[in-house]
Design a protein around this motif. Structure first.
Motif, PDB file in Angstrom:
ATOM      1  N   GLN A   1       0.827  -1.206   0.000  1.00  0.00           N
ATOM      2  CA  GLN A   1       0.000   0.000   0.000  1.00  0.00           C
ATOM      3  C   GLN A   1       0.865   1.261   0.000  1.00  0.00           C
ATOM      4  O   GLN A   1       0.490   2.271  -0.598  1.00  0.00           O
ATOM      5  CB  GLN A   1      -0.959   0.003   1.190  1.00  0.00           C
TER       6      GLN A   1
ATOM      7  N   GLY B   1       1.611   1.967  -3.426  1.00  0.00           N
ATOM      8  CA  GLY B   1       0.448   2.578  -4.071  1.00  0.00           C
ATOM      9  C   GLY B   1       0.395   4.073  -3.790  1.00  0.00           C
ATOM     10  O   GLY B   1       0.127   4.879  -4.682  1.00  0.00           O
ATOM     11  N   GLY B   2       0.670   4.456  -2.531  1.00  0.00           N
ATOM     12  CA  GLY B   2       0.647   5.868  -2.169  1.00  0.00           C
ATOM     13  C   GLY B   2       1.742   6.664  -2.857  1.00  0.00           C
ATOM     14  O   GLY B   2       1.602   7.862  -3.087  1.00  0.00           O
TER      15      GLY B   2
ATOM     16  N   MET C   1      -3.626   3.871  -0.475  1.00  0.00           N
ATOM     17  CA  MET C   1      -4.289   4.516   0.634  1.00  0.00           C
ATOM     18  C   MET C   1      -5.255   3.592   1.361  1.00  0.00           C
ATOM     19  O   MET C   1      -5.599   3.800   2.495  1.00  0.00           O
ATOM     20  CB  MET C   1      -5.059   5.722   0.146  1.00  0.00           C
TER      21      MET C   1
ATOM     22  N   VAL D   1      -4.686   1.689  -4.800  1.00  0.00           N
ATOM     23  CA  VAL D   1      -4.727   2.929  -5.572  1.00  0.00           C
ATOM     24  C   VAL D   1      -4.205   2.689  -6.983  1.00  0.00           C
ATOM     25  O   VAL D   1      -4.767   3.176  -7.967  1.00  0.00           O
ATOM     26  CB  VAL D   1      -3.879   4.019  -4.890  1.00  0.00           C
TER      27      VAL D   1
ATOM     28  N   ILE E   1     -12.959   1.466  -8.279  1.00  0.00           N
ATOM     29  CA  ILE E   1     -12.830   1.321  -6.827  1.00  0.00           C
ATOM     30  C   ILE E   1     -13.569   0.068  -6.361  1.00  0.00           C
ATOM     31  O   ILE E   1     -13.114  -0.647  -5.470  1.00  0.00           O
ATOM     32  CB  ILE E   1     -13.369   2.576  -6.112  1.00  0.00           C
TER      33      ILE E   1
ATOM     34  N   SER F   1     -11.933   3.577   2.838  1.00  0.00           N
ATOM     35  CA  SER F   1     -10.957   3.333   1.768  1.00  0.00           C
ATOM     36  C   SER F   1     -11.468   3.869   0.439  1.00  0.00           C
ATOM     37  O   SER F   1     -10.711   4.459  -0.336  1.00  0.00           O
ATOM     38  CB  SER F   1     -10.701   1.841   1.598  1.00  0.00           C
TER      39      SER F   1
ATOM     40  N   THR G   1      -9.660   6.473  -1.990  1.00  0.00           N
ATOM     41  CA  THR G   1      -9.272   6.115  -3.352  1.00  0.00           C
ATOM     42  C   THR G   1      -9.917   7.069  -4.356  1.00  0.00           C
ATOM     43  O   THR G   1      -9.277   7.475  -5.333  1.00  0.00           O
ATOM     44  CB  THR G   1      -9.676   4.665  -3.672  1.00  0.00           C
TER      45      THR G   1
ATOM     46  N   ALA H   1      -7.966  10.125  -4.441  1.00  0.00           N
ATOM     47  CA  ALA H   1      -6.708   9.930  -5.170  1.00  0.00           C
ATOM     48  C   ALA H   1      -6.953   9.926  -6.675  1.00  0.00           C
ATOM     49  O   ALA H   1      -6.211  10.547  -7.438  1.00  0.00           O
ATOM     50  CB  ALA H   1      -6.050   8.625  -4.732  1.00  0.00           C
TER      51      ALA H   1
END
Lengths: 313, 304
Positions: A250, A253-254, B1, B150, B171, B232, B236, B239
Motif C-alpha cells: 500500500q 500505491g501511495g 491509501m 490505488v 474502486i 478506503s 481512493t 486519489a
C-alpha cells in the motif's frame, strides 16, 4: 523448507492471474487498442497503426494475443512508450532504484513511529497515553497521504523554509542531501502504514499479554518492562510481520501521487505522467512490474514469518 | 491509501441475531441500541450521519449559483461572505465542498455496493465448495490484492477513461477481495456448526443452507468491513480525482479540489486545506464507526 516450497508453488498461479489482469486492461480501452497504445494524435490509416496491429497479433484470438504478450514480457520486452517510442523497460529500470530507496526510507520512518506508539498504547492500555496513540494512528489512516504532503509543503517548506519543497538528490551523490530531500515524501508515504501497523501491534500485544505464559513470567518475578520486551513483544511481532508485506504494497500505491507532488523521478511519477499523457504502454507495464514486486515482497515476508515462528511448517 | 484491512479479528456473535428474517423494526432498534453502547461507534455514526445529511441536503443548503464562476471574486481569502474563501474562478469553496460531499459519498456507496455484491457471493461459494473452486477464487483474490489498491484503481480508470461511473467501477473491483475473503472465512466457520448439520439432515439443499442459514449469521464482520471499506473508497476516489481520473470539471469533487488548490498553495493556502479536512473527517468517521462496531461484535471486548 516444506512451507517455503508450498508457498512458492502458490505464487505461480497468482503471478499468472496478475499478468492476465494487466493484459486485460488493454481490452478495457475504449475503441481501437492500437490507437490507445500509440497515444493521441495518430492517423488511423498510417503505417504505424498497421505495423502495431501486426506486431500485437490483433487479428488473432485473444488467448493467442495474451500468450504472445506474456512471452514478450518474460523476455523482458514490455513494449514501447507511446510518447517517446523508447522501450518501456528502459524507463522502468532507470526509475526503479529511486522508488526502492524512497520506499525503504518510508518503511524506516513508519517503523520508527509505529513500534514505540504500538508498544506504548498496549502497555499503558486504557490510559490517556493509549487514547493519544490511538488518535495518532487513526489520524494516519484517515488523512490522505497526498494531503499530508501538501500540508507539509505549505508549512515546513514554504512558511518555515526548513526543508526543500520538491526535488531529488541521488543517495550516491550525497546521502545527507538525499535524505533531506526525501524526508517529506517518506513521511507522507509512511504515515498511513504507521497507522495500520500501530493498531495491529497494539491489538496483538494486548492479546498476547492475556496469555498464560505472560502470567507465569510475572509470577516468576520478571519485571514489567522485561515481560513486555523479552516475552510479549516477540510473539506479538509475528502477526505484524505478515501485515508488513501488505502495508509495503500500500505504501508503494501511495507513492504514485506523492512522488509526482514532490517531483521525485521514480516509478510513481512515471506512471502518473503516463496517465496524464495517455501513454498506456507505460501504465500497463508499470502496473505489472509493481504488482510482481509486491508479490515477491509478500513471498519474502512469508518466508521470514516461517523463520520467526518455528511452529509454521 | 486503502490501508484498512477489515475483519482481522474473529467475530463470534452476530450483530443481527437470528437466522429468520421478518422483524426488521426490532432488528433496527436492536442495532441502534447496540451502537449507543460504544462511544467510538456513536462518534463515528454522528460524523457519517452528518456528512450524509449534508450530501442529501446540498441543494437546499447552498444557493444554486455556487458553481457559477465570478471572476471578480477570484482567490478571496475566507471572510463572512465566503467562510472558506473562493477558488481561482471566484467560486465559493464551502459551497463546492458541500456539493463535493454528494460526489464522495455516492461514489463510495456505489463502489462498496459493487465490491459487496461481487465479493460476498464469490467468497461464499469459495468457502462452501472448497477444493478446486475455492482455491481458484482464493488465488484470484490474491492476485487482485497484489496490486496496491490505488494503483489498480488508477490503472483500471485510466483504461476506462475519466468519469464518476468509471471511478466507481474501478474502486469497486479493487474492493472485491476483502469481502470475498471475509465471506469465505465466515462460511468456513459456520458450515460445520450444528444448525447447518440440522438443516442438512432435514433435507435442505446446499443453496438453501447457504442463503437461509449461513448468510444471515455471517453478516456482522461484513457490516464492519462495509464501514472501513467506505473510508478506503473515499480515499481512493480522492486519489483518482487528484490525478484527474475521477469527477470531471465542473463537478466538484474533494480530490479534484485539492489537485486544483495545490497549484495555488503559496497565494491561497485555504484551497489546499479545507477539502483535505472534509476528506479526513469523513474517513475518520467511517473508521471510528467500523472500529466501534467491531468491538461491539466481539464478545471478548464486551462489558468493558
Amino acid at each position: 523448507m516444506h512451507f517455503f516450497a508450498r508457498r512458492l508453488v502458490q505464487t505461480v498461479p497468482v503471478l499468472l492471474f496478475i499478468s492476465a489482469l494487466t493484459f486485460g486492461l488493454l481490452l478495457l480501452l475504449p475503441g481501437d487498442p492500437v490507437l490507445g497504445l500509440l497515444g493521441p494524435g495518430v492517423d488511423i490509416d498510417s503505417q504505424a497503426v498497421d505495423d502495431m496491429r501486426a506486431e500485437l497479433n490483433l487479428d488473432k484470438p485473444i488467448p493467442v494475443q495474451y500468450a504472445t504478450w506474456l512471452g514478450n514480457v518474460l523476455k523482458g520486452d514490455l513494449g514501447r512508450s507511446a510518447a517517446t517510442k523508447q522501450p518501456v523497460s528502459d524507463a522502468i529500470l532507470s526509475r526503479l532504484p529511486v522508488s526502492a530507496f524512497l520506499t525503504l526510507y518510508a518503511v524506516a520512518i513508519m517503523l520508527l513511529i509505529a513500534l514505540p506508539l504500538g508498544i506504548l498504547s498496549a502497555v499503558k492500555h486504557g490510559t490517556g497515553w493509549d487514547l493519544l496513540a490511538s488518535a495518532i494512528s487513526v489520524f494516519g489512516l484517515a488523512v490522505p497521504g497526498f494531503w499530508l504532503a501538501i500540508l507539509m509543503i505549505m508549512f515546513l517548506a514554504v512558511r518555515l523554509d526548513w526543508l526543500p519543497a520538491s526535488g531529488y538528490v541521488s543517495p550516491r551523490e550525497s546521502l545527507p542531501d538525499s535524505l533531506r530531500y526525501l524526508l517529506m515524501p517518506a513521511i507522507a508515504m509512511g504515515a498511513a502504514g504507521a497507522g495500520t501497523l500501530t493498531r495491529q501491534l497494539r491489538s496483538s500485544l494486548l492479546e498476547v499479554m492475556r496469555d498464560d505464559y505472560i502470567r507465569t513470567a510475572r509470577a516468576k518475578g520478571v519485571r514489567g518492562r522485561a515481560v513486555v520486551y523479552r516475552h510479549a513483544l516477540r510473539n506479538a511481532l509475528i502477526p505484524s510481520t505478515t501485515m508488513l508485506g501488505l502495508i509495503v504494497g500500500q505504501l508503494i500505491g501511495g507513492s504514485l501521487i506523492i512522488e509526482s507532488i514532490f517531483l521525485v523521478p521514480g516509478m510513481g511519477s512515471l506512471l502518473v505522467t503516463a496517465i496524464f499523457t495517455r501513454d498506456f504502454p507505460i501504465v500497463q507495464a508499470g502496473t505489472l512490474v509493481i504488482a510482481v514486486i509486491v508479490v515477491l515482497i509478500n513471498l519474502g515476508v512469508d518466508v521470514l514469518y516461517g523463520v520467526l515462528d518455528p511452529r509454521i511448517d | 491509501m486503502a490501508f484498512l484491512t477489515p475483519g482481522s479479528t474473529s467475530h463470534v456473535l452476530p450483530l443481527v441475531p437470528g437466522a429468520r428474517s421478518g422483524r426488521q423494526v426490532t432488528r433496527l432498534h436492536h442495532l441502534t441500541r447496540q451502537v449507543r453502547r460504544s462511544r467510538q461507534a456513536t462518534i463515528g455514526l454522528a460524523i457519517v450521519g452528518t456528512m450524509t445529511l449534508i450530501a442529501l441536503l446540498a441543494p437546499v443548503l447552498v444557493r444554486w449559483d455556487v458553481g457559477v464562476p465570478v471572476l471578480t471574486d477570484a482567490l478571496l481569502s475566507p471572510s463572512r461572505a465566503h467562510p472558506m474563501g473562493t477558488d481561482e474562478l471566484g467560486r465559493d469553496v464551502l459551497g463546492r465542498l458541500v456539493h463535493g460531499a454528494r460526489v464522495s459519498l455516492s461514489v463510495a456507496a456505489l463502489a462498496v455496493g459493487v465490491s459487496v455484491l461481487a465479493g460476498v457471493p464469490l467468497g461464499m461459494v469459495a468457502g462452501f465448495w472448497e477444493g478446486k473452486i475455492g482455491a481458484a477464487v482464493m488465488r484470484f483474490t490474491e492476485a487482485i490484492q497484489a496490486f496496491p489498491a490505488v494503483l489498480l484503481a488508477i490503472a483500471i480508470a485510466s483504461a476506462l477513461g475519466p468519469g464518476i461511473e468509471n471511478a466507481m467501477i474501478a474502486i469497486g473491483v479493487v474492493g472485491i477481495p476483502a469481502y470475498a475473503r471475509l465471506a469465505r472465512a465466515e462460511v468456513l466457520r459456520l458450515k460445520s456448526s450444528e444448525f447447518v448439520h440440522a438443516a442438512r439432515a432435514s433435507g435442505a439443499g446446499s443453496g438453501r443452507i447457504l442463503i437461509r442459514h449461513v448468510m444471515p449469521n455471517g453478516t456482522a464482520p461484513i457490516i464492519v468491513a462495509i464501514s472501513t471499506g467506505s473510508a478506503s473508497a473515499i480515499l481512493t476516489e480522492a486519489a483518482l480525482s487528484f490525478v484527474g481520473l475521477g469527477a470531471t470539471p465542473p463537478t466538484p469533487s474533494w480530490g479534484s479540489m485539492l489537485q486544483n488548490g495545490y497549484q495555488f498553495i503559496t497565494i491561497a493556502p485555504w484551497l489546499g486545506i479545507f477539502p483535505g479536512i472534509a476528506i479526513s473527517v469523513t474517513t475518520f468517521g467511517f473508521i471510528f464507526l467500523g472500529d466501534g462496531l467491531r468491538d461491539l461484535s466481539d464478545p471478548r471486548l464486551r462489558g468493558r
